[in-house]
Scaffold this active site. Structure first.
Site, mmCIF file in Angstrom:
data_model
loop_
_atom_site.group_PDB
_atom_site.id
_atom_site.type_symbol
_atom_site.label_atom_id
_atom_site.label_comp_id
_atom_site.label_asym_id
_atom_site.label_seq_id
_atom_site.Cartn_x
_atom_site.Cartn_y
_atom_site.Cartn_z
ATOM 1 N N SER A 9 39.578 24.912 9.930
ATOM 2 C CA SER A 9 38.941 24.111 8.968
ATOM 3 C C SER A 9 38.056 22.939 9.294
ATOM 4 O O SER A 9 37.255 22.203 8.524
ATOM 5 C CB SER A 9 39.907 23.722 7.790
ATOM 6 N N CYS A 100 42.985 29.080 -4.375
ATOM 7 C CA CYS A 100 41.892 29.226 -3.084
ATOM 8 C C CYS A 100 42.733 29.868 -2.164
ATOM 9 O O CYS A 100 42.295 30.910 -1.318
ATOM 10 C CB CYS A 100 41.744 27.830 -2.647
ATOM 11 N N CYS A 200 39.648 22.271 -2.219
ATOM 12 C CA CYS A 200 39.790 23.081 -0.891
ATOM 13 C C CYS A 200 38.333 23.720 -0.507
ATOM 14 O O CYS A 200 37.569 24.027 -1.369
ATOM 15 C CB CYS A 200 40.605 24.377 -0.886
#
Length: 395
Positions: A9, A100, A200
């Site tokens: 991420s 998510c 997110c």
């Protein structure tokens, strides 16, 4: 060598997860998910995806692992954003992080990973996975992270056995400071990076502006209800069954305009959520006002003074069968059965003693102590010791 695809991420947690897997001898591939294109609603300097994707790429480069970006913005819009708008419109408050994980990371993303020949998908979540044998078959457990302060098992409360079977959580046994130390020792660019906030993969969003894309502003009244409102002190009726009592206690108080005084105006009841304090713009009260209920049909927000206002508290909630989920299907209770658990209704809330009561139409969760701002659309998750057994959407 087993192949693991890590959802990189651009943060420190997933970076260290990738490093640890590589150390353990896995073949590791880093994948960055691009889930959002509209920068007009993000507070752009907080969490721009471009910088995150760049950091993820630099981490992959440093670790010597292949890296690519996948664009999941279409699925993200359909499954998360549209759902959020829909829920807010109904006066419910969704939890995009839980969704998510269920819909994107461990579904769409997992499918892509498996197509790329992955044996597992790994994320930088602070939780652990256990595997036990029962009646000759393997059962996977979702366990709280070792760092009590960062435990993220709640966000994964909707995962299934099939999803858990393919999941790895490499940092689950570590404390956050240890994770930063490892990143520093490996000279990873994310070592000192602040934890991202907000939705997110979208980053920090100005929620009213985000919602205004779909939900039009609509002026209405803000009503203050006194803590002496008679409904709060009414004696409980006699019940002929436990189920009738639970049904009564799970019902929220229904307010009307005459139950309080108009103290201000708002731009749309669907922008507000129970327990909210900011954004009301009403001053001059002894204690701050909190939202105790929203009525999206009549576009009224009901508020009360102070976080101890009785309108904020109740101890029973209901989950319908359609929105009831057991991570441990083998432990699911049947109609008429009960189970003693520890439960929470929001992330980072301390676990509270509760009893599950299964009825024909769903399940009641009865807390020993009254809970503040039980909010429709949010998730309740229940545990025995450090294992998360199941969850459901508060109806």
């Amino acid at each position: 060598m087993k192949r693991v695809i890590v959802g990189l991420s651009g943060g420190v947690d997933s970076s260290v997860a990738a490093y640890l897997l590589k150390e353990q001898g896995y073949e590791v591939i880093g994948l960055f998910m691009k889930n959002w294109h509209d920068d007009s609603v993000t507070i752009s300097d907080e969490c721009p995806w471009l910088e995150d994707s760049n950091d993820a790429m630099l981490v992959a480069d440093k670790l010597g692992i292949p890296f690519q970006t996948v664009d999941l913005s279409v699925q993200y819009k359909e499954r998360i954003v549209d759902y959020m708008f829909n829920e807010y419109e109904k006066g419910r408050t969704p939890n995009p992080d839980v969704l998510c994980n269920r819909e994107i990371k461990f579904d769409v993303f997992m499918d892509i990973a498996l197509e790329l020949g992955a044996d597992y998908v790994a994320t930088g979540h602070y939780c652990r996975k256990g595997t036990i044998e029962k009646d000759g078959k393997q059962i996977h457990q979702l366990l709280a992270g070792a760092d009590d302060n960062k435990d993220q098992s709640y966000f994964l409360c909707q995962l299934s056995q099939q999803q858990l079977a393919k999941a790895l959580f490499p940092i689950g046994e570590l404390q956050k400071p240890e994770v930063r130390e490892i990143a520093k020792a490996q000279d990873l660019i994310t070592a000192e990076k602040k934890d991202s906030q907000g939705l997110c993969f979208i980053g920090k969003v100005r929620l009213p502006e985000f919602l205004q894309q779909q939900l039009k502003p609509k002026a209405g009244d803000i009503v203050e209800v006194a803590d002496t409102f008679e409904t709060y002190s009414q004696a409980l009726p006699e019940f002929d069954s436990k189920e009738n009592e639970l049904e009564f206690l799970s019902k929220k108080t229904v307010y009307s305009l005459t139950d309080g005084k108009v103290v201000g105006r708002h731009q749309g009841a669907h922008y507000f959520t129970k327990g909210q304090r900011k954004g009301l713009g009403v001053g001059g009260t002894v204690e701050p006002l909190f939202v105790i209920d929203t009525d999206v049909k009549d576009n009224v927000i009901y508020t009360g003074q102070g976080k101890k206002h009785p309108g904020l508290y109740r101890n029973v909630l209901f989950v319908t069968n359609e929105e009831l989920h057991w991570v441990r299907e083998d432990l699911a209770i049947n109609e008429g059965e009960t189970m003693e658990v520890m439960a929470r209704i929001r992330y980072r809330q301390t676990l509270e003693k509760a009893t599950l009561h299964k009825v024909a139409t769903g399940m009641y969760v009865e807390f020993e102590n009254k809970q503040s701002a039980i909010t429709e659309g949010q998730f309740v998750a229940w545990y025995i010791e450090d294992e998360l057994l199941g969850s459901g959407v508060i109806s």
